[in-house]
Design a protein around this motif. Structure first.
Motif, short mmCIF file in Angstrom:
data_model
loop_
_atom_site.label_atom_id
_atom_site.label_comp_id
_atom_site.label_asym_id
_atom_site.label_seq_id
_atom_site.Cartn_x
_atom_site.Cartn_y
_atom_site.Cartn_z
N HIS A 475 -4.55 12.24 14.47
CA HIS A 475 -3.77 11.04 14.69
C HIS A 475 -4.61 9.90 15.23
O HIS A 475 -4.11 8.80 15.41
N ARG A 615 6.72 -5.65 3.38
CA ARG A 615 5.86 -4.48 3.53
C ARG A 615 4.82 -4.63 4.64
O ARG A 615 4.13 -3.68 4.96
N ASP A 618 -1.77 -5.79 6.20
CA ASP A 618 -2.71 -4.72 5.84
C ASP A 618 -3.18 -4.03 7.12
O ASP A 618 -3.97 -4.57 7.88
N THR A 619 -2.70 -2.81 7.35
CA THR A 619 -3.03 -2.11 8.59
C THR A 619 -4.49 -1.66 8.61
O THR A 619 -5.09 -1.55 9.68
N THR A 620 -5.07 -1.37 7.46
CA THR A 620 -6.49 -1.02 7.42
C THR A 620 -7.34 -2.21 7.86
O THR A 620 -8.33 -2.05 8.58
N LEU A 703 -0.44 -5.15 -3.66
CA LEU A 703 -0.19 -3.89 -2.94
C LEU A 703 0.62 -2.99 -3.86
O LEU A 703 1.82 -3.16 -4.03
N ALA A 705 0.92 1.29 -4.98
CA ALA A 705 0.58 2.62 -4.47
C ALA A 705 -0.52 3.29 -5.28
O ALA A 705 -1.35 4.02 -4.72
N GLY A 709 -4.68 2.97 -1.51
CA GLY A 709 -4.37 4.16 -0.74
C GLY A 709 -4.05 3.82 0.70
O GLY A 709 -4.17 2.66 1.14
N PRO A 710 -3.65 4.82 1.49
CA PRO A 710 -3.24 4.55 2.89
C PRO A 710 -4.37 4.03 3.77
O PRO A 710 -4.10 3.44 4.80
N HIS A 711 -5.62 4.25 3.37
CA HIS A 711 -6.74 3.78 4.18
C HIS A 711 -7.57 2.72 3.45
O HIS A 711 -8.71 2.44 3.84
N ASP A 712 -7.01 2.15 2.38
CA ASP A 712 -7.69 1.10 1.63
C ASP A 712 -7.22 -0.27 2.08
O ASP A 712 -6.10 -0.44 2.57
N HIS A 714 -5.78 -3.90 1.03
CA HIS A 714 -5.01 -4.42 -0.09
C HIS A 714 -5.99 -5.02 -1.12
O HIS A 714 -7.17 -5.26 -0.81
#
Length: 859
Positions: A475, A615, A618-620, A703, A705, A709-712, A714
């Motif tokens: 985590h 949405r 971009d968290t990454t 954006l 899917a 990916g979750p760690h890419d 945008h």
């Protein structure tokens, strides 16, 4: 000399410095003495059962730790032992502490570390005052691991003064207070004053501190031992360097085979001269090594053989982030098969094998060695680990460190490049050495010439390499992220103007006809960020209109840029990190960066990130920013506000990220949604008139899917093919050229703003709700207020009609032209809080067309 004729491995130091051991009769069997390069303490107690400096039977190492753990359980009782947490000290006691935890039974284990792990913040730390490397970090996966009220068991290999324990307990008790501590060591060598100091400390703390040790005594130290010890170290290391230079010259002249190596052959014995065929026996606990001459045994290193043990997924390689009873069960179940794989990889004739761990990585190699030893009585297994501790090597049977192999650090240590050591390995004539490292340590330095594998290969015919996956808390993992994209490879902006925290999707077909996109978006079949509209190519008339509008509004733009930049510098951060919301915010971010350099000589970092309505951001990209800058310095930048949807989107998205300020700085705030702005007038911002050709040739962000990916980051496209119509640079240069002429106005505006109540009133949102109700549009996302948003509707969407504030002139010329080209009516109204508003009708149906043949909404 002992009764069995074996010389005590501390006699050499005792004879020269007058250092001696007093106490339990077993101490000379447990400990030897050596000298080290350390300005705080000259001598080193070398344990024969720790598995650090002396290759030893793994059972002789694991057994004492288990026994100490059982004694702790007896001391505490089963109920308290079940609530205990065990903490071991890096680097020498990481394996011992783990063994103690095994002996207690159900206690979770954590060891301190000197290796910072990106993305894993420490929950505490302490100093080891006498050590050559002092700072200890505590990096548990579960931040609450140490917060319970059960006993804390602290494990070290020796207690010399107790100061390390005091520092640890003081640091932890301030944050995680508890009633009881148990201190565990192989040997307790404190003086009477030190013992009294610990008792006094415990009393002042109001907690009970118990002590459990395998043996106890004290070290007799003459007053001048530090100075004399340092002189001895300097003398013998100089002799060793001279000996090494002589050996290198002999090899160079071809008088003796073998290549240069990092081996240190201890000076001071008759065997050092010439080319001996035998030498004094190295003192180890078990088994005894064969007599050997390291210089004569040098060979050309063979390539190491990698062995895949099938390490279980999710099993930590040690206690750096915590090791639970569940992990212990998983390891115990996997050990037999892993040891079997290791045995199969060994040469058939290997009878003497060393399993060599790596600094803090002690427990896993120990358990592998123990399991390997249990498989066959034909294989004699020894165990030790490398270390960062610099110790003098002297080839004398009365000295604990007979040989030393030195090599460069290979695990990216926090203290930078440096030497590491393997003691009493050279000359022991092992048939094979199994080197066990974690994946962080599996680096180019490990296998480079002069590295650990190369050095071992000079003395051992077979080197096996086992790499355990470095465990990072799931985590808290921060996946590796690429560097920002920059021009000219991505965008037409200069590389220092902006770094795009995006991935390049230029090779992906993403464009769809406007009508198809609108139908899919409104029907719920697709999100607007999953595709791109076909890039609008302006007509000659429209391009001329853009340049005319730019020339007319450049001063107004420059003034707003100056005001918002000065406000940010004064109220948000003296050295802000500008993060524009791609893509409308990016030209504004570039201009703010230029103002800061022009007016103040500041070279501000500037990045562009993606935010998508519905949405989030971009968290990454946020993780990248947090890893490279202080989040408190980040200022998000956009071009303008409409009804404030993105302002709210950003605030919601940042709730999960600590330290970032959600307030956006904008050039124009006609919606009254923010408090940091250049103006609240709804005027023409020329960069809103075009798409990519005024934004560095970058598309709107994507954006989807299957692409992100979750760690890419945008994505976005770079339209290189539109370079011939690109006006991005001309737009920036035209506005920047007006900075000097608006400087006085900016100063006056900033002063006025400082005394103004700029609290957001969300007037724009309220106006959009009124317009939505009046025109029967029940999705406010289809109401686009302001010049900028209306222009976007005409360029990207299928508009229904345009509402224009009666009396607005040239600021809407480009809107009227676009509307005419699209066959969209422009309706002039009174009392509109914006210059104009673009409407998209929710009952859009495919097939309805306007006068120009383009699809329009059907009422």
């Amino acid at each position: 000399m002992g009764n069995d004729g074996v010389v005590w491995s501390g006699q050499w130091v005792a004879d020269r410095l007058g250092v001696g051991l007093e106490g339990d009769a077993a101490l000379p069997e447990l400990l030897g003495l050596a000298l080290r390069r350390n300005p705080k303490r000259a001598h080193l107690l070398v344990s024969n059962v720790l598995g650090k400096h002396v290759p030893t039977s793994p059972r002789a190492v694991y057994g004492p730790g288990l026994a100490l753990g059982r004694r702790v359980r007896e001391l505490l009782g089963d109920a308290a032992a079940a609530r205990a947490v065990v903490l071991g000290y890096a680097e020498t006691a990481t394996g011992l502490g783990h063994s103690v935890a095994d002996g207690i039974g159900l206690a979770p284990y954590l060891h301190s570390t000197r290796r910072p792990v990106p993305g894993v913040p420490p929950v505490g730390g302490f100093e080891e005052e006498h050590s050559h490397a002092t700072s200890h970090l505590l990096l548990p996966e579960d931040p609450e691991l140490l917060s319970g009220d059960g006993p804390l068991v602290l494990v070290d290999d020796e207690f010399s003064t107790g100061r390390t324990v005091l520092n640890t307990i003081a640091a932890l008790h301030a944050r995680f207070p508890r009633e009881r501590y148990v201190v565990v060591a192989l040997v307790d060598m404190r003086s009477d004053d030190d013992r009294a100091g610990l008792a006094e400390f415990a009393a002042g703390l109001g907690a009970r501190v118990d002590l459990v040790a395998h043996a106890s005594g004290s070290v007799r130290l003459p007053q001048d031992v530090l100075a004399r010890g340092q002189e001895l170290v300097a003398e013998y290391e100089a002799a060793a360097a001279s000996s090494e230079a002589e050996a290198s010259e002999v090899r160079r002249r071809g008088l003796r085979g073998g290549g240069p190596g990092p081996y240190i052959y201890g000076p001071g014995t008759p065997e050092r001269e010439g080319a001996p065929t035998s030498g004094p026996q190295i003192h180890v606990s078990a088994p005894d090594p064969h007599p050997s001459d390291p210089a004569a045994s040098r060979r050309s290193p063979a390539a190491p053989v990698r062995v895949d043990l099938g390490w279980p997924g999710g099993l930590p390689d040690g206690g750096r982030h915590g090791f639970t009873p569940v992990h212990r069960e998983l390891l115990e179940a996997a050990l037999p098969e892993m040891a079997g794989r290791l045995a199969q990889a060994l040469p058939a004739d290997a009878s003497r094998v060393l399993v060599l761990g790596n600094e803090e990585l002690m427990y896993a190699p120990l358990r592998l060695a123990d399991s390997l030893e249990s498989l066959s009585s034909d294989i004699s297994v020894s165990y030790s680990t490398t270390t960062r501790s610099p110790v003098l090597a002297v080839d004398d049977p009365g000295y604990a460190i007979r040989t030393r192999i030195r090599f460069p650090a290979h695990d990216n240590p926090a203290d930078g490049p440096g030497e590491r050591y393997a003691y009493n390995v050279a000359g022991a004539r092992f048939d094979a050495v199994v080197v066990v490292v974690d994946s962080v340590g599996d680096s180019a330095e490990l296998a480079a010439p002069g590295g650990l594998l190369d050095a071992l290969g000079e003395f051992v015919p077979c080197v096996l390499l086992v790499v355990l996956p470095s465990y990072v808390p799931v985590h808290r993992q921060v996946p590796s992220m690429p560097e920002p994209l920059r021009g000219p490879a991505f965008s037409s902006y200069a590389p220092d103007e902006v770094g795009w925290l995006l991935q390049d999707l230029s090779g992906v077909s993403l464009e769809a006809p406007t009508e198809e996109r609108e139908e899919a978006i409104q029907s719920g079949g697709a999100h607007y960020a999953e595709s791109l509209p076909v890039e609008y190519q302006p007509s000659a008339d429209y391009q001329a209109l853009f340049h005319s509008a730019l020339d007319a509004s450049a001063s107004r733009m420059a003034r707003a840029v100056g005001v918002v930049t000065e406000t940010v510098l004064a109220e948000r951060s003296p050295r802000p990190v500008l993060v524009s919301l791609a893509r409308a915010g990016t030209p504004v971010g570039v201009l703010m960066r230029r103002w800061a350099r022009h007016a103040h000589g500041l070279d501000l970092p500037h990045y562009a990130v993606s935010i998508v309505r519905g949405r989030g951001i971009d968290t990454t990209a946020l993780r990248w920013l947090a890893a490279h800058h202080d989040p408190a310095d980040v200022v998000f930048v956009d071009g303008w506000t409409g009804k404030g949807a993105i302002t709210r989107e950003l605030a919601d998205a940042l709730e999960e990220f600590e330290g970032f300020d959600p307030r956006i700085a904008v050039l124009a705030d006609p919606g009254h949604c923010v408090e940091t702005y250049g103006t609240r007038d709804d005027f023409l911002i020329p960069s809103a008139c075009l798409n990519s050709t005024v934004s560095g040739l970058i598309s709107r962000t994507v954006l989807r899917a299957d692409l992100v990916g979750p760690h890419d980051f945008h994505g976005a496209k770079f339209y290189r093919e539109l370079a011939g119509t690109d006006v991005s640079g001309a737009f920036l240069d035209t506005v920047s050229a007006r900075f000097d002429e608006v400087a006085e106005d900016v100063t006056a505006d900033v002063k006025e703003l400082a005394a103004t109540d700029r609290t957001p009133t969300w007037e724009g949102w309220a106006a959009v709700e009124r317009i939505s109700e009046a025109y029967g549009i029940h999705d406010i996302n289809l109401v686009k207020p302001g010049v900028g948003e209306t222009t976007r509707v005409l360029l990207r969407r299928v508009p229904w009609k345009i509402l224009a504030q009666r009396g607005v002139g040239a600021d809407l010329d480009h809107v009227r032209l676009l509307a005419a080209q699209r066959g969209v009516p422009v309706e002039e109204v009174d009392g509109l809080p914006y210059s104009c508003v673009g409407l998209i009708h929710p009952r859009y149906t495919r097939g309805a067309t306007g006068a120009d043949g383009k699809a329009v909404a059907a009422k």
